[in-house]
Design a protein around this motif. Structure first.
Motif, short mmCIF file in Angstrom:
data_model
loop_
_atom_site.label_atom_id
_atom_site.label_comp_id
_atom_site.label_asym_id
_atom_site.label_seq_id
_atom_site.Cartn_x
_atom_site.Cartn_y
_atom_site.Cartn_z
N GLY A 70 0.78 -1.23 0.00
CA GLY A 70 0.00 0.00 0.00
C GLY A 70 0.82 1.28 0.00
N LEU A 71 2.15 1.17 0.06
CA LEU A 71 2.99 2.37 0.14
C LEU A 71 3.86 2.56 -1.11
CD1 LEU A 71 4.07 2.12 3.88
CD2 LEU A 71 2.24 3.51 2.88
N THR A 72 3.52 1.86 -2.18
CA THR A 72 4.34 1.94 -3.39
C THR A 72 4.33 3.33 -4.02
OG1 THR A 72 2.52 1.10 -4.74
CG2 THR A 72 4.10 -0.52 -3.92
N THR A 73 3.21 4.00 -3.99
CA THR A 73 3.12 5.33 -4.59
C THR A 73 4.04 6.31 -3.87
OG1 THR A 73 0.85 4.90 -5.24
CG2 THR A 73 1.54 7.19 -5.23
N GLU A 76 7.63 5.55 -4.94
CA GLU A 76 7.89 6.03 -6.30
C GLU A 76 8.08 7.54 -6.32
OE1 GLU A 76 4.77 4.57 -8.83
OE2 GLU A 76 5.33 2.48 -8.49
N ALA A 77 7.27 8.27 -5.57
CA ALA A 77 7.41 9.73 -5.51
C ALA A 77 8.76 10.13 -4.92
CB ALA A 77 6.27 10.33 -4.69
N ALA A 78 9.18 9.44 -3.86
CA ALA A 78 10.47 9.75 -3.24
C ALA A 78 11.62 9.42 -4.20
CB ALA A 78 10.63 8.97 -1.94
N MET A 79 11.50 8.30 -4.93
CA MET A 79 12.53 7.93 -5.90
C MET A 79 12.63 8.97 -7.01
SD MET A 79 11.76 3.83 -6.15
CE MET A 79 13.18 3.22 -7.01
N ASN A 80 11.49 9.46 -7.48
CA ASN A 80 11.49 10.48 -8.53
C ASN A 80 12.15 11.77 -8.05
OD1 ASN A 80 10.22 8.78 -10.35
ND2 ASN A 80 8.18 9.49 -9.82
N ALA A 129 20.16 12.08 2.20
CA ALA A 129 19.73 11.99 3.61
C ALA A 129 18.22 12.18 3.73
CB ALA A 129 20.47 13.03 4.44
N CYS A 130 17.67 13.14 3.00
CA CYS A 130 16.23 13.38 3.00
C CYS A 130 15.48 12.17 2.43
CB CYS A 130 15.91 14.64 2.20
SG CYS A 130 14.16 15.03 2.11
N PHE A 131 16.00 11.61 1.35
CA PHE A 131 15.38 10.43 0.75
C PHE A 131 15.33 9.27 1.75
CE2 PHE A 131 16.20 6.39 -1.59
CZ PHE A 131 15.01 6.30 -2.28
N LEU A 132 16.44 9.03 2.42
CA LEU A 132 16.49 7.91 3.37
C LEU A 132 15.53 8.13 4.54
CD1 LEU A 132 20.32 7.14 3.34
CD2 LEU A 132 18.46 5.82 2.27
N ARG A 133 15.47 9.36 5.05
CA ARG A 133 14.50 9.65 6.14
C ARG A 133 13.07 9.41 5.67
NH1 ARG A 133 17.75 14.12 6.88
NH2 ARG A 133 16.25 15.46 5.83
N THR A 134 12.79 9.74 4.41
CA THR A 134 11.44 9.58 3.86
C THR A 134 11.08 8.13 3.64
OG1 THR A 134 11.62 11.73 2.75
CG2 THR A 134 9.94 10.20 1.92
N ILE A 135 12.02 7.34 3.11
CA ILE A 135 11.64 5.97 2.70
C ILE A 135 11.77 4.93 3.81
CG2 ILE A 135 12.20 6.41 0.29
CD1 ILE A 135 14.63 4.41 0.85
N MET A 136 12.61 5.15 4.80
CA MET A 136 12.84 4.09 5.80
C MET A 136 11.55 3.60 6.45
SD MET A 136 15.85 3.23 5.30
CE MET A 136 16.10 2.03 6.57
N PRO A 137 10.60 4.48 6.79
CA PRO A 137 9.34 3.98 7.36
C PRO A 137 8.47 3.22 6.35
CG PRO A 137 9.62 6.33 7.84
CD PRO A 137 10.69 5.94 6.87
#
Length: 150
Positions: A70-73, A76-80, A129-137
């Protein structure tokens, strides 16, 4: 004689500038043309040698993300967002993003860098660093492999 080429190679090598013919047909014509076929094969060989040299000189980061259902979107946004910032980093060559066809919660980043030192520099940037903080959860797991061609 047959040439097996990608669509990009067809566009680059098979169709001369201004030629609107289909790449497959053009390659068939070239293959039947003797000298022209030899020149085309030399172009392919040179391109493959350049690709091989680049592969040996660069560093590849292969990152596999397992995202929670349920968190794929959000991933994907964080990766973009990360990719947009990363394109400006020194040493960045390219990044390909993939989603597993068998497991829709598995994503792969395939990054190519000029050197390990420049990849390490990228990993210390604020946008990583921002990406990692965003995606880890968002993740159930991740695997990172740093590879070099040989």
């Amino acid at each position: 004689m047959y040439l097996a080429v990608s669509a990009g190679d067809k566009a680059r090598y098979a169709n001369p500038p201004g030629d609107k013919q289909d790449g497959t047909r053009r390659i068939a014509e070239i293959s039947a043309g003797g000298e022209v076929a030899a020149n085309t094969l030399n172009q392919f060989s040179a391109a493959n040698r350049r690709r091989r040299e680049i592969c040996i000189m660069t560093i590849t980061a292969l990152v596999i993300f397992e995202v929670k259902a349920g968190l794929t979107t959000a991933l994907e946004a964080a990766m973009n967002t990360l990719l947009e910032a990363t394109r400006n980093d020194t040493g960045f060559v390219r990044c390909d993003r993939y989603r597993d066809t068998q497991d829709p919660t598995r994503y792969v980043f395939h990054e190519v860098w000029d050197s390990k030192a420049l990849l390490d520099e990228h990993l210390r940037t604020a946008h990583v660093a921002c990406f990692l903080r965003t995606i880890m959860p968002l993740l159930d797991g991740k695997d990172v492999r740093i590879l070099q061609g040989f």
